[in-house]
Design an enzyme around this catalytic site. Structure first.
Site, PDB file in Angstrom:
ATOM      1  N   HIS A 247       0.823  -1.210   0.000  1.00  0.00           N
ATOM      2  CA  HIS A 247       0.000   0.000   0.000  1.00  0.00           C
ATOM      3  C   HIS A 247       0.859   1.263   0.000  1.00  0.00           C
ATOM      4  O   HIS A 247       2.054   1.237   0.340  1.00  0.00           O
ATOM      5  CB  HIS A 247      -0.938   0.010   1.204  1.00  0.00           C
ATOM      6  N   GLY A 248       0.266   2.402  -0.356  1.00  0.00           N
ATOM      7  CA  GLY A 248       0.966   3.682  -0.326  1.00  0.00           C
ATOM      8  C   GLY A 248       1.183   4.170   1.102  1.00  0.00           C
ATOM      9  O   GLY A 248       0.675   3.580   2.067  1.00  0.00           O
TER      10      GLY A 248
ATOM     11  N   ASN B 250       2.402   5.468   8.891  1.00  0.00           N
ATOM     12  CA  ASN B 250       3.754   5.444   8.321  1.00  0.00           C
ATOM     13  C   ASN B 250       4.429   6.790   8.550  1.00  0.00           C
ATOM     14  O   ASN B 250       5.578   6.880   8.985  1.00  0.00           O
ATOM     15  CB  ASN B 250       3.721   5.180   6.813  1.00  0.00           C
TER      16      ASN B 250
ATOM     17  N   GLU C  68      -1.823  -7.115   7.606  1.00  0.00           N
ATOM     18  CA  GLU C  68      -0.456  -6.944   8.058  1.00  0.00           C
ATOM     19  C   GLU C  68      -0.170  -7.820   9.274  1.00  0.00           C
ATOM     20  O   GLU C  68      -1.098  -8.358   9.910  1.00  0.00           O
ATOM     21  CB  GLU C  68      -0.214  -5.462   8.378  1.00  0.00           C
TER      22      GLU C  68
ATOM     23  N   LYS D 154       7.944   4.638  18.130  1.00  0.00           N
ATOM     24  CA  LYS D 154       9.146   3.864  18.427  1.00  0.00           C
ATOM     25  C   LYS D 154       9.703   4.179  19.811  1.00  0.00           C
ATOM     26  O   LYS D 154      10.081   3.272  20.564  1.00  0.00           O
ATOM     27  CB  LYS D 154      10.202   4.120  17.355  1.00  0.00           C
TER      28      LYS D 154
END
Length: 494
Positions: free
Chosen positions: A61-62, A67, A135, A146
């Site tokens: 996917h884009g 992201n 996913e 993170k």
């Protein structure tokens, strides 16, 4: 008209002319380097036999909102495509617009579903949502930034980063579960009667689909990159009515943007990189001719490769002593050194050129009693047609070349070192296998075209594990590129 055909293997064979480019003899030492643990045997779980050849195109996917934010998405369904992600999907749509697909399987998660809708566009056939294409399931990690993962989970999060195959969370081993799920997906995909299949899913599941198709285990997680809207192509060829099909990776991670532009590998910065550049098409010659120059198409391909590499400061170009490789290497070097005049750099680039005899494999094919046909070189898994001794000789020779290249890449005199390697597709296939710590049997599972590039990153340095950024990338060839989905044996005219 220029026909998109690649000359037969023996047409690569001809005599080193009197040329005087600046070459230094390549010296070989013995670096110490870490290898990936791998079995010499392929997967024991056979694929169902198929009646006709299938080509499967995997697309990630884009870019999504998570992201962009750096959040761990896993199988959550809260993120959507960003404007950049929509644009990436549109680029993929244009790239695949002229291709005929029989069916599209897609992950039902929003970011993947929307990407599939953009690519599928006005095609009449319906899309098939497949929940197993979601996913990777990351349970309690999903939604964390993170730094939050490090703060909250500490050693557990570091295990996810450093040893993902053995990472456990909430009583689950996510990567191991993913591999099982990917293998199950293949049964569903291959059982569909369609011969041209599009699959739109996610980063980790697409990695697992590529790996399980090739018989590679969970230790290859994060080794076969899948960028946003990157396309990977797998060819399945029937053997007989009772055996698993032959499976060949025709392309890995053909991205909407240049693979040279990025400096990170799976989110990690990489200052050491190998670019495997296949020389361009060569003039057709007789089997007895020892060497051959590139034809007009090959010259164009080498120029396009040099232009692509202008975005990268090349430290050194290493090539086979064959004419086509030398000429391709020289073109790359000249364009690099003209970077200032071309407006690509503000300071002159000095590029060292070297010959490495171990990159020369054409003489191995020359010893064949039977000439390989032109069509065999074009087809996926064309190395299947050669005797075991041929692949053994190429493999052994490539092992020596690989050690020499790692040694060269280990030069600490410059922080960032980008090494371009120019040679025949067969030696590059073997080098990719050496990087992955495979055996010679896996050489038949890769395909490369003349003029293509493949990129290997070393985020942990040359002593660490190599990460394959892309294989058989040809988008830089423009109108002379090999279509992502249509077989190169179509012999289409441009």
């Amino acid at each position: 008209m220029i026909c998109l055909t690649t000359p037969g293997l023996l047409s690569h064979e001809c005599s080193f002319p009197n040329k005087s480019p600046r070459f230094n003899q390549f010296k070989r030492r013995n670096p110490h380097f870490v290898i990936i643990k791998s079995s010499s045997e392929k997967s024991e779980n056979p694929f169902p036999p198929i009646k006709s050849a299938k080509r499967v195109v995997l697309v990630r996917h884009g870019q999504s909102t998570w992201n962009e934010e750096g959040r761990i998405q896993g199988s959550s369904n809260y993120s959507v495509l960003t404007k950049k992600g929509e644009s990436q999907a549109e680029t993929s749509r244009q790239m695949l617009a002229n291709d005929t697909f029989d069916v599209c399987f897609n992950s039902p998660l929003n970011r993947s579903k929307r990407t599939a809708e953009i690519i599928w566009d006005a095609r009449k056939e319906g899309m098939i949502p497949e929940f197993d294409l979601r996913e990777i399931d990351l349970y309690s990690f999903q939604g964390l930034l993170k730094n939050e993962g490090i703060e909250k989970y500490g050693e557990e999060y570091r295990r996810w980063q450093k040893d993902a195959p053995n990472f456990e969370i909430d009583g689950h081993y996510p990567v191991r579960e993913l591999w099982v799920r990917a293998r199950n997906c293949w049964d569903k995909i291959l059982s569909h009667e369609g011969e041209s299949v599009l699959v739109v899913a996610h980063n980790a599941i697409n990695q697992a689909l590529v790996a399980t198709a090739m018989g590679l285990g969970t230790e290859y997680f994060r080794v076969l990159l899948q960028s946003n809207c990157g396309a990977s192509v797998l060819d399945f060829t029937p053997v007989d009515d009772s055996e698993s099909p032959h499976i060949c990776l025709n392309r890995l991670n053909q991205t909407p943007k240049s693979p040279i532009a990025s400096t990170s590998s799976a989110g990690r910065k990489s200052s050491k990189q190998l670019i495997l550049a296949c020389h361009g098409n060569v003039e057709a010659t007789s089997p007895n001719s020892p060497d051959a120059p590139m034809n007009i198409l090959g010259v164009i391909q080498s120029q396009k490769t040099a232009e692509l590499l202008l975005d990268l400061k090349v430290s050194s170009v290493v090539c086979s002593p064959r004419i086509a490789s030398v000429d391709t290497a020289t073109t790359i070097s000249k364009v690099q050194e003209g970077a200032v005049c071309l407006g690509a750099d503000t300071v002159p680039r000095l590029v060292e050129m070297k010959q490495l005899n171990e990159l020369e494999v054409e003489s191995i094919f020359q010893q064949l009693k039977t000439d390989p046909t032109e069509s065999s070189f074009l087809q996926p898994g064309w190395l299947n047609s050669f005797e075991n001794q041929v692949t053994t000789d190429i493999w052994n020779q490539s092992g020596k070349a690989w050690k020499s290249l790692l040694d060269d890449l280990s030069d600490e005199s410059e922080g960032e070192r980008n090494l371009v390697v120019v040679g025949h597709p067969a030696v590059h296939i073997a080098l990719i296998g050496q990087c992955l710590n495979l055996t010679k049997e896996w050489m038949r599972s890769f395909h490369l075209n003349a003029g293509s590039i493949s990129v290997i990153d070393f985020p942990d340095g040359p002593s660490g594990k190599g990460v394959i950024r892309c294989v058989n990338y040809t988008a830089h060839l423009g109108r002379w590129s090999i279509p992502v989905t249509r077989s190169s044996v179509d012999n289409e005219e441009v």
